[in-house]
Design a protein around this motif. Sequence first.
Motif, PDB file in Angstrom:
ATOM      1  N   ALA A  59      41.869  53.062  38.123  1.00  0.00           N
ATOM      2  CA  ALA A  59      42.131  52.433  39.415  1.00  0.00           C
ATOM      3  C   ALA A  59      43.556  52.748  39.877  1.00  0.00           C
ATOM      4  O   ALA A  59      43.804  52.974  41.069  1.00  0.00           O
ATOM      5  CB  ALA A  59      41.926  50.923  39.316  1.00  0.00           C
ATOM      6  N   THR A 137      46.929  46.249  38.627  1.00  0.00           N
ATOM      7  CA  THR A 137      47.106  47.704  38.618  1.00  0.00           C
ATOM      8  C   THR A 137      48.502  48.166  39.029  1.00  0.00           C
ATOM      9  O   THR A 137      48.800  49.355  38.898  1.00  0.00           O
ATOM     10  CB  THR A 137      46.081  48.355  39.573  1.00  0.00           C
ATOM     11  N   ASN A 267      40.568  52.374  50.053  1.00  0.00           N
ATOM     12  CA  ASN A 267      41.024  51.549  48.931  1.00  0.00           C
ATOM     13  C   ASN A 267      41.051  50.067  49.291  1.00  0.00           C
ATOM     14  O   ASN A 267      40.572  49.211  48.542  1.00  0.00           O
ATOM     15  CB  ASN A 267      42.418  51.989  48.477  1.00  0.00           C
ATOM     16  N   ASP A 282      38.725  45.630  41.751  1.00  0.00           N
ATOM     17  CA  ASP A 282      39.270  46.662  40.865  1.00  0.00           C
ATOM     18  C   ASP A 282      38.177  47.584  40.341  1.00  0.00           C
ATOM     19  O   ASP A 282      38.367  48.803  40.219  1.00  0.00           O
ATOM     20  CB  ASP A 282      40.031  46.028  39.697  1.00  0.00           C
ATOM     21  N   LEU A 285      37.097  49.832  43.216  1.00  0.00           N
ATOM     22  CA  LEU A 285      38.147  50.825  43.466  1.00  0.00           C
ATOM     23  C   LEU A 285      38.110  51.936  42.425  1.00  0.00           C
ATOM     24  O   LEU A 285      38.206  53.129  42.767  1.00  0.00           O
ATOM     25  CB  LEU A 285      39.509  50.130  43.452  1.00  0.00           C
ATOM     26  N   SER A 286      37.954  51.569  41.173  1.00  0.00           N
ATOM     27  CA  SER A 286      37.910  52.570  40.104  1.00  0.00           C
ATOM     28  C   SER A 286      36.685  53.469  40.237  1.00  0.00           C
ATOM     29  O   SER A 286      36.779  54.693  40.082  1.00  0.00           O
ATOM     30  CB  SER A 286      37.905  51.871  38.744  1.00  0.00           C
TER      31      SER A 286
END
Length: 472
Positions: A59, A137, A267, A282, A285-286
């Motif tokens: 991420a 992150t 994002n 998260d 996003l990853s």
Amino acid sequence: MEEQVQTMSKKENPLGYQPIGRLLMRFALPAIISMLVNALYNIVDQIFIGQGIGYLGNAATTIAFPIVTIILAASTLLGAGASAFAAIKLGEKQEETAEKCLGNVFLLGIVMGIIVLALGLIFLDPMLKLFGATENTMDYARQYTSILLIGAPFNMLGVILSNMARTDGNPTLATYSMVIGAVLNTILDPIYIFVFHWGVVGAAIATITSQIISAVVLTVYFMRYSNMRLKTANFRLSSPICGRMIALGVSSGITQSAATILQVVLNNSLVFYGNRTAIGGDVALSAMGIVSKISMILLSVCIGVGIGSQPILGFNRGANHPSRIRKTYLYAIAAATAASLIGWAACQLIPDVILRLFGTGNADFTNFAVKCMRIYMLGIFTAGFQVVSTSYFQSTGQPMKASVLSMLRQLLLLIPLILLLPMFFGLDGVLYAGPVADFTSAVIVLVFIVYEMKKLNQDCRLEQDIPADSLS
């Protein structure tokens, strides 16, 4: 006839007379490899980070990716524009002007890289928050991005000089310099991450070390061995040369700049709407970060074909050979479309196999990543046609059309769709924005190309009516 071709080959640039298929393979294959290698710098990092740290590390690299696209936008604007301008001038037999272009773009690349480095370090934390960093992150993203910024000037010079090496008639050099860097990056990544336990910092150091070596190899070539020689006398900036090459490169720069804006919007949308679901922002996003990297690989092949066609198109535009221009475009379209179709099939049929390369996460991560790849990449098979068409307009001295088409898919369609569709469909709306933008932009590009091909066909008929002796 054979004696005439042999005599011509001694006097003329091969871009003007060698078979198009052979030329396109000679120039496009190294360009494809160079683009893939450039994409693999970040993908290799993500693979090893995913295996060694997990999805939060991945991420963080996704958050840092807009920095990479900013650097690539500036270097592509300068490199693609200078390459197109130099190719046209070589076709017009103005070698001195092409050499001045090389000196100007080299200096601009260094200056631009230093500016990106300074601004990036000064505004690092606000920038990372803008790019979607969260409390989980931020530390990883800060460590990774700050190191990448140090390599910005070398990264830019590598991209710029790779473009110029192809125009100089040495496409394999650009490939070799990038391959050397990529191999070194692949070797250093596991050493720094797993042996020295440097984590994301080690991955970033491996990347910039490789970029520095690539830039040094290309600089030495242009100082000692090239046809267009890098001379300090040509470092004096010329407004007409800089203006023209920037105009020709602006479409490529817009494409990459739009990618930066797209990544920021994407994002933040993933984090916002992902947090409204059970999987979390998260994880979303990853997963999308991995899918975006796969998309970058497929686009790299298409862009490589477009870049490989540029010297051929530009030279024959300067030499007024419309039949060779048309043949080059059609060959390039066929090659890029075939590549994008193969990539599309892989994403639809074996997404789980591809995703395993980036490490394993929890069940929510894996399930969403598979779904994300299948939906978001549904229209990727149209990429080859769109990328090569934009490259065609850029190479033939039509920067306005190239700029419009460069903005079309990402800036004018995809970003608004990412903002609009999730209002009705939630996180799924982010995913479906991809294919809707792909199909819509493909139709619009087709309209531009149909009109252009009609004009080019007329020019070809006129060329056939001119006696061969008058063309020499």
